[in-house]
Design an enzyme around this catalytic site. Structure first.
Site, PDB file in Angstrom:
ATOM      1  N   GLY A 138       0.764  -1.244   0.000  1.00  0.00           N
ATOM      2  CA  GLY A 138       0.000   0.000   0.000  1.00  0.00           C
ATOM      3  C   GLY A 138       0.793   1.291   0.000  1.00  0.00           C
ATOM      4  O   GLY A 138       0.345   2.296  -0.538  1.00  0.00           O
ATOM      5  N   GLU A 194       3.607   4.005   6.204  1.00  0.00           N
ATOM      6  CA  GLU A 194       2.403   3.213   5.905  1.00  0.00           C
ATOM      7  C   GLU A 194       1.414   4.041   5.097  1.00  0.00           C
ATOM      8  O   GLU A 194       1.386   5.268   5.209  1.00  0.00           O
ATOM      9  CB  GLU A 194       1.698   2.826   7.217  1.00  0.00           C
ATOM     10  CG  GLU A 194       1.855   1.387   7.639  1.00  0.00           C
ATOM     11  CD  GLU A 194       1.143   0.363   6.745  1.00  0.00           C
ATOM     12  OE1 GLU A 194       0.936   0.616   5.552  1.00  0.00           O
ATOM     13  OE2 GLU A 194       0.813  -0.705   7.266  1.00  0.00           O
ATOM     14  N   ASP A 229      -4.922   1.077  10.593  1.00  0.00           N
ATOM     15  CA  ASP A 229      -6.327   0.753  10.886  1.00  0.00           C
ATOM     16  C   ASP A 229      -6.391   0.179  12.313  1.00  0.00           C
ATOM     17  O   ASP A 229      -6.441   0.935  13.280  1.00  0.00           O
ATOM     18  CB  ASP A 229      -6.786  -0.246   9.807  1.00  0.00           C
ATOM     19  CG  ASP A 229      -8.225  -0.672   9.932  1.00  0.00           C
ATOM     20  OD1 ASP A 229      -8.991  -0.016  10.643  1.00  0.00           O
ATOM     21  OD2 ASP A 229      -8.614  -1.672   9.302  1.00  0.00           O
ATOM     22  N   LYS A 245      -6.945   5.615  11.194  1.00  0.00           N
ATOM     23  CA  LYS A 245      -8.324   5.438  11.689  1.00  0.00           C
ATOM     24  C   LYS A 245      -8.227   5.237  13.193  1.00  0.00           C
ATOM     25  O   LYS A 245      -8.192   4.083  13.664  1.00  0.00           O
ATOM     26  CB  LYS A 245      -8.954   4.187  11.065  1.00  0.00           C
ATOM     27  CG  LYS A 245      -9.054   4.177   9.541  1.00  0.00           C
ATOM     28  CD  LYS A 245      -9.767   2.880   9.107  1.00  0.00           C
ATOM     29  CE  LYS A 245      -9.650   2.587   7.643  1.00  0.00           C
ATOM     30  NZ  LYS A 245     -10.165   1.255   7.270  1.00  0.00           N
ATOM     31  N   PHE A 298     -13.927   2.249   4.919  1.00  0.00           N
ATOM     32  CA  PHE A 298     -13.018   1.572   3.989  1.00  0.00           C
ATOM     33  C   PHE A 298     -12.700   2.497   2.821  1.00  0.00           C
ATOM     34  O   PHE A 298     -13.603   3.036   2.173  1.00  0.00           O
ATOM     35  CB  PHE A 298     -13.627   0.258   3.487  1.00  0.00           C
ATOM     36  CG  PHE A 298     -12.619  -0.581   2.762  1.00  0.00           C
ATOM     37  CD1 PHE A 298     -11.681  -1.323   3.464  1.00  0.00           C
ATOM     38  CD2 PHE A 298     -12.577  -0.589   1.378  1.00  0.00           C
ATOM     39  CE1 PHE A 298     -10.720  -2.071   2.795  1.00  0.00           C
ATOM     40  CE2 PHE A 298     -11.624  -1.336   0.699  1.00  0.00           C
ATOM     41  CZ  PHE A 298     -10.692  -2.080   1.412  1.00  0.00           C
ATOM     42  N   VAL A 299     -11.423   2.709   2.564  1.00  0.00           N
ATOM     43  CA  VAL A 299     -11.005   3.637   1.508  1.00  0.00           C
ATOM     44  C   VAL A 299     -10.193   2.923   0.431  1.00  0.00           C
ATOM     45  O   VAL A 299      -9.703   1.814   0.646  1.00  0.00           O
ATOM     46  CB  VAL A 299     -10.205   4.825   2.090  1.00  0.00           C
ATOM     47  CG1 VAL A 299     -11.087   5.728   2.943  1.00  0.00           C
ATOM     48  CG2 VAL A 299      -9.002   4.330   2.888  1.00  0.00           C
ATOM     49  N   ASP A 321      -5.916  -0.695  -1.885  1.00  0.00           N
ATOM     50  CA  ASP A 321      -6.684  -1.561  -2.783  1.00  0.00           C
ATOM     51  C   ASP A 321      -7.927  -2.121  -2.120  1.00  0.00           C
ATOM     52  O   ASP A 321      -8.081  -2.077  -0.906  1.00  0.00           O
ATOM     53  CB  ASP A 321      -5.819  -2.763  -3.192  1.00  0.00           C
ATOM     54  CG  ASP A 321      -5.615  -3.739  -2.025  1.00  0.00           C
ATOM     55  OD1 ASP A 321      -5.191  -3.290  -0.943  1.00  0.00           O
ATOM     56  OD2 ASP A 321      -5.913  -4.945  -2.181  1.00  0.00           O
ATOM     57  N   ARG A 368      -5.456   0.464  -6.751  1.00  0.00           N
ATOM     58  CA  ARG A 368      -4.251   1.137  -6.242  1.00  0.00           C
ATOM     59  C   ARG A 368      -3.808   2.281  -7.150  1.00  0.00           C
ATOM     60  O   ARG A 368      -3.127   3.215  -6.712  1.00  0.00           O
ATOM     61  CB  ARG A 368      -3.082   0.150  -6.114  1.00  0.00           C
ATOM     62  CG  ARG A 368      -3.298  -0.959  -5.104  1.00  0.00           C
ATOM     63  CD  ARG A 368      -1.980  -1.708  -4.888  1.00  0.00           C
ATOM     64  NE  ARG A 368      -2.147  -3.005  -4.257  1.00  0.00           N
ATOM     65  CZ  ARG A 368      -2.220  -3.217  -2.938  1.00  0.00           C
ATOM     66  NH1 ARG A 368      -2.132  -2.207  -2.112  1.00  0.00           N
ATOM     67  NH2 ARG A 368      -2.357  -4.433  -2.457  1.00  0.00           N
TER      68      ARG A 368
HETATM   69  P1  IMP Z   1      -4.013  -2.787  10.310  1.00  0.00           P
HETATM   70  O1  IMP Z   1      -2.959  -3.840  10.492  1.00  0.00           O
HETATM   71  O2  IMP Z   1      -5.363  -3.253  10.753  1.00  0.00           O
HETATM   72  O3  IMP Z   1      -3.646  -1.462  10.952  1.00  0.00           O
HETATM   73  O4  IMP Z   1      -4.181  -2.565   8.762  1.00  0.00           O
HETATM   74  C1  IMP Z   1      -3.161  -2.024   7.999  1.00  0.00           C
HETATM   75  C2  IMP Z   1      -3.199  -2.456   6.557  1.00  0.00           C
HETATM   76  O5  IMP Z   1      -4.490  -2.880   6.148  1.00  0.00           O
HETATM   77  C3  IMP Z   1      -2.856  -1.264   5.679  1.00  0.00           C
HETATM   78  O6  IMP Z   1      -1.489  -1.210   5.408  1.00  0.00           O
HETATM   79  C4  IMP Z   1      -3.663  -1.521   4.429  1.00  0.00           C
HETATM   80  O7  IMP Z   1      -2.916  -2.326   3.547  1.00  0.00           O
HETATM   81  C5  IMP Z   1      -4.846  -2.303   4.908  1.00  0.00           C
HETATM   82  N1  IMP Z   1      -6.022  -1.409   5.112  1.00  0.00           N
HETATM   83  C6  IMP Z   1      -6.522  -0.960   6.292  1.00  0.00           C
HETATM   84  N2  IMP Z   1      -7.602  -0.177   6.105  1.00  0.00           N
HETATM   85  C7  IMP Z   1      -7.782  -0.139   4.763  1.00  0.00           C
HETATM   86  C8  IMP Z   1      -8.740   0.545   3.923  1.00  0.00           C
HETATM   87  O8  IMP Z   1      -9.648   1.266   4.377  1.00  0.00           O
HETATM   88  N3  IMP Z   1      -8.592   0.362   2.583  1.00  0.00           N
HETATM   89  C9  IMP Z   1      -7.603  -0.414   2.036  1.00  0.00           C
HETATM   90  N4  IMP Z   1      -6.690  -1.055   2.778  1.00  0.00           N
HETATM   91  C10 IMP Z   1      -6.781  -0.918   4.144  1.00  0.00           C
END
Ligand code: IMP
Length: 190
Positions: free
Chosen positions: A53, A108, A112, A140, A161-162, A168, A174
């Site tokens: 990402g 990053e 999330d 977030k 969700f974005v 992606d 992307r």
């Molecule tokens: P986390 O481990 O839950 O913090 O998620 C991190 C990873 O999940 C990011 O690097 C993204 O690749 C993916 N991700 C989290 N939220 C989104 C979203 O809203 N859209 C797309 N990818 C996301």
């Protein structure tokens, strides 16, 4: 030259609406680059992009950074092809750079639940760097399940969700130069 900049996009059957424009992204990314150039003057940081990402954000950021720096990549996956994190982090590519004694800035696209970033910070700390800080384009905060200190944030957003600008949905989207948000009302119709 023309960019692909629609107001709405359909990606893998879900409708997304324009959320953060190219102008807003350009402005904020150059501000972040100025801050990091000021804070890391004389430290020759290594920017470590978390794939997939972060590749677009990091590429744009680097072009505005005005101090000597290096770049490397680490590849993780936690989402699979879903809109919610699988809750497991899988390592797909380790670093090439030797980070011992160096100042590291983890880059990053989006933090999330914090799972991936917490994993990354712990993983890099094992390698004895001089310092580790975190920069994310989007955060977030309400979705946090694994706390990690995020020093540099482009935009704080609600738990939505974005898509686009490197992010992606099931590997698509992307390439969109702007950021889109899922239209939940449209989702409920199906
Ligand atoms: P986390 O481990 O839950 O913090 O998620 C991190 C990873 O999940 C990011 O690097 C993204 O690749 C993916 N991700 C989290 N939220 C989104 C979203 O809203 N859209 C797309 N990818 C996301």
């Amino acid at each position: 030259m023309s960019f692909y900049e629609p107001e709405t996009v359909v990606c893998n059957g879900s409708l997304f609406r324009l959320y953060i424009t190219k102008e807003q992204l350009d402005k904020r990314v150059s501000e972040l680059a100025r801050e990091i150039s000021r804070d890391y003057k004389d430290k020759k940081p290594i920017f470590i992009g978390i794939l997939n990402g972060a590749f677009i954000f990091l590429a744009d950021l680097m072009r505005h950074v005005s101090i000597p720096c290096e770049v490397d990549f680490f590849k993780l996956s936690s989402y699979g092809d879903e809109k919610v994190s699988s809750g497991h982090v899988t390592e797909r590519k380790d670093l090439d750079a030797d980070v011992e004694g160096r100042h590291i800035v983890l880059i990053e696209d989006i933090v999330d639940t914090g799972l991936s970033m917490k994993y990354m910070v712990d993983r890099i700390r094992e390698k004895n760097p001089a310092s580790v800080t975190v920069m994310t384009l989007l955060h977030k905060p309400d979705a946090t399940k694994h706390y990690v200190n995020v020093e540099y944030v482009g935009f704080q957003i609600p738990t939505l969700f974005v898509l686009g600008y490197g992010m992606d949905f099931a590997q698509e989207g992307r390439n969109l130069p702007q950021i889109y948000v899922i239209d939940d009302e449209y989702e409920k119709k199906f």
